[in-house]
Scaffold this motif. Sequence first.
Motif, short mmCIF file in Angstrom:
data_model
loop_
_atom_site.label_atom_id
_atom_site.label_comp_id
_atom_site.label_asym_id
_atom_site.label_seq_id
_atom_site.Cartn_x
_atom_site.Cartn_y
_atom_site.Cartn_z
N ALA A 216 8.19 -14.35 -5.48
CA ALA A 216 7.19 -13.84 -6.42
C ALA A 216 7.43 -12.37 -6.72
N ALA A 217 7.84 -11.60 -5.71
CA ALA A 217 8.10 -10.18 -5.92
C ALA A 217 9.22 -9.98 -6.94
N HIS A 218 10.26 -10.81 -6.86
CA HIS A 218 11.36 -10.72 -7.80
C HIS A 218 10.88 -11.02 -9.22
N GLN A 219 10.08 -12.07 -9.37
CA GLN A 219 9.56 -12.45 -10.69
C GLN A 219 8.69 -11.33 -11.27
N GLY B 101 6.63 -7.58 5.05
CA GLY B 101 7.46 -7.12 3.95
C GLY B 101 8.92 -7.45 4.13
N THR B 102 9.62 -7.47 3.01
CA THR B 102 11.06 -7.74 2.97
C THR B 102 11.72 -6.69 2.07
N PRO B 103 13.06 -6.63 2.06
CA PRO B 103 13.70 -5.70 1.12
C PRO B 103 13.31 -5.96 -0.34
N THR B 104 13.02 -7.21 -0.68
CA THR B 104 12.65 -7.53 -2.06
C THR B 104 11.25 -7.02 -2.38
N THR B 105 10.31 -7.23 -1.48
CA THR B 105 8.96 -6.71 -1.73
C THR B 105 8.96 -5.18 -1.66
N ALA B 106 9.82 -4.61 -0.82
CA ALA B 106 9.89 -3.15 -0.72
C ALA B 106 10.39 -2.55 -2.03
N GLU C 18 2.73 4.54 -10.67
CA GLU C 18 1.45 5.20 -10.43
C GLU C 18 1.59 6.65 -9.99
N ASN C 19 2.84 7.14 -9.94
CA ASN C 19 3.08 8.51 -9.48
C ASN C 19 2.45 8.73 -8.11
N GLY C 20 2.63 7.74 -7.23
CA GLY C 20 2.03 7.79 -5.90
C GLY C 20 3.01 8.18 -4.82
N ARG C 21 2.58 8.04 -3.57
CA ARG C 21 3.47 8.34 -2.45
C ARG C 21 3.86 7.09 -1.67
N GLY C 22 3.23 5.95 -1.96
CA GLY C 22 3.59 4.71 -1.29
C GLY C 22 2.72 3.57 -1.77
N THR C 23 3.23 2.34 -1.65
CA THR C 23 2.54 1.15 -2.13
C THR C 23 2.74 0.01 -1.15
N ILE C 24 1.74 -0.87 -1.06
CA ILE C 24 1.87 -2.14 -0.33
C ILE C 24 1.55 -3.25 -1.32
N VAL C 25 2.40 -4.28 -1.37
CA VAL C 25 2.13 -5.41 -2.26
C VAL C 25 1.55 -6.57 -1.44
N PHE C 26 0.71 -7.36 -2.12
CA PHE C 26 -0.03 -8.45 -1.49
C PHE C 26 0.18 -9.73 -2.29
#
Length: 415
Positions: free
Chosen positions: A270-273, A63-68, A78-86
């Motif tokens: 891609a995260a930025h887009q 992860g990076t600050p952008t993906t974070a 999603e009203n969640g507590r945390g996410t991971i992007v792939f």
Amino acid sequence: MTTPQNPRFTTQIVHADRRGGAEQGAIHQPIHTSVQYGYDKVEDLIAVFQGTAKGGFNYARQGTPTTAALESMVTQMENGRGTIVFATGMAGICAIFLTLLKAGDHLVASQFVFGNTNSVFGTLADLGIEVTLVDVTDAANVAAALRPHTRMVFVETIANPGTQIPDLQGIGAVCQEHGLLYVVDNTVASPYLFRAESVGAGLVLNSLTKSIGGQGAALGGAVTDTGRYDWSRYPNIFAAYRKGDPKGWGLQQLRKKGLRDMGATLSSQAAHQLALGAETLALRMDRTSATALALAQWLEQHPAVSRVLYPMLPSHPQHAFAQKHLKAGSWLLSFELRDPGQCLAVCNRLQLPIKATGLADTRTLIIPVAHTIFWEAGPQVRAAMGIADGMIRLSVGLEEPEDLLADFAQALQGA
């Protein structure tokens, strides 16, 4: 009433980066291309490695600050507590199955799933993970399929391409009763039309490529922990991750195994887009849902069409579930021709829909299902999933509805 401290959906999303502390007052989180992240003290680097630090980065594969920033945005959605992007939605699905299940485990899954997900089930079986496919429109079928070694239940909010809707709340109750991890693929509905945490899902998957990104310009996937599952009850968490608050154990294992070990990393570019696309999610879902409903209603009255599958039609088998759980019906609809032999000809006569795979683009996409995305599955699997030879799938875009209706009118002449 909402306030600036408690904003509604789109207000929250368009201000997410700014309120998250983007550098130099930037409105959007910058694109961070650095692979390495250094620290003044080695103890701080160790804390990041061991997961005891609040935040921080060590190597861009995790992860990076952008993906974070994108992860934070999806978590809010999603009203969640945390996410991971792939890197893709399929990477997120595989990460869930391959990092949280092991040989000897049992998975109960919907028999109405995306073709590639169905293919993954075959891979799981080869690895010693037993998979039972059931008709999830009735929660009793899920309950009947459970075994002592069942670990997880997996469904799609709106199935692709048949638009079946599970008994989402009933299945959530079954999972709660038996302490099972409930995983919901929310890609077609999106967190704007439906929040899976409301029915007890522990993990929610979104293909960011589709509804959230919305422009067919970047691949991506996300797995969100809703906070609804007690990870201290899950037997497959590695000893190294059974430290601190159990609420973080699931995502910790997914990040370490799914990103660090498997390398299914989303790039900062891609995260930025995808984050830019996410800002218009609600607007796009409202527009495409309204157009899809108008087209579905028109197709249902056409003499050349034998069946239309769209959740907001009263004729849909799970219309009651759709009305109960969904704000609108989304962009996905499928229909069948009375003469399956006209399937390809009708597709070719259409001028506006693009003959292409993919979903949730700003442009309408069309594909004959049995000949393409479910060709590999074979006739027996297609029959079980309700996919007829003449089924045509549409992903409705942002075109004016009148233009789409006129195009379908000319294409169906003589069909």
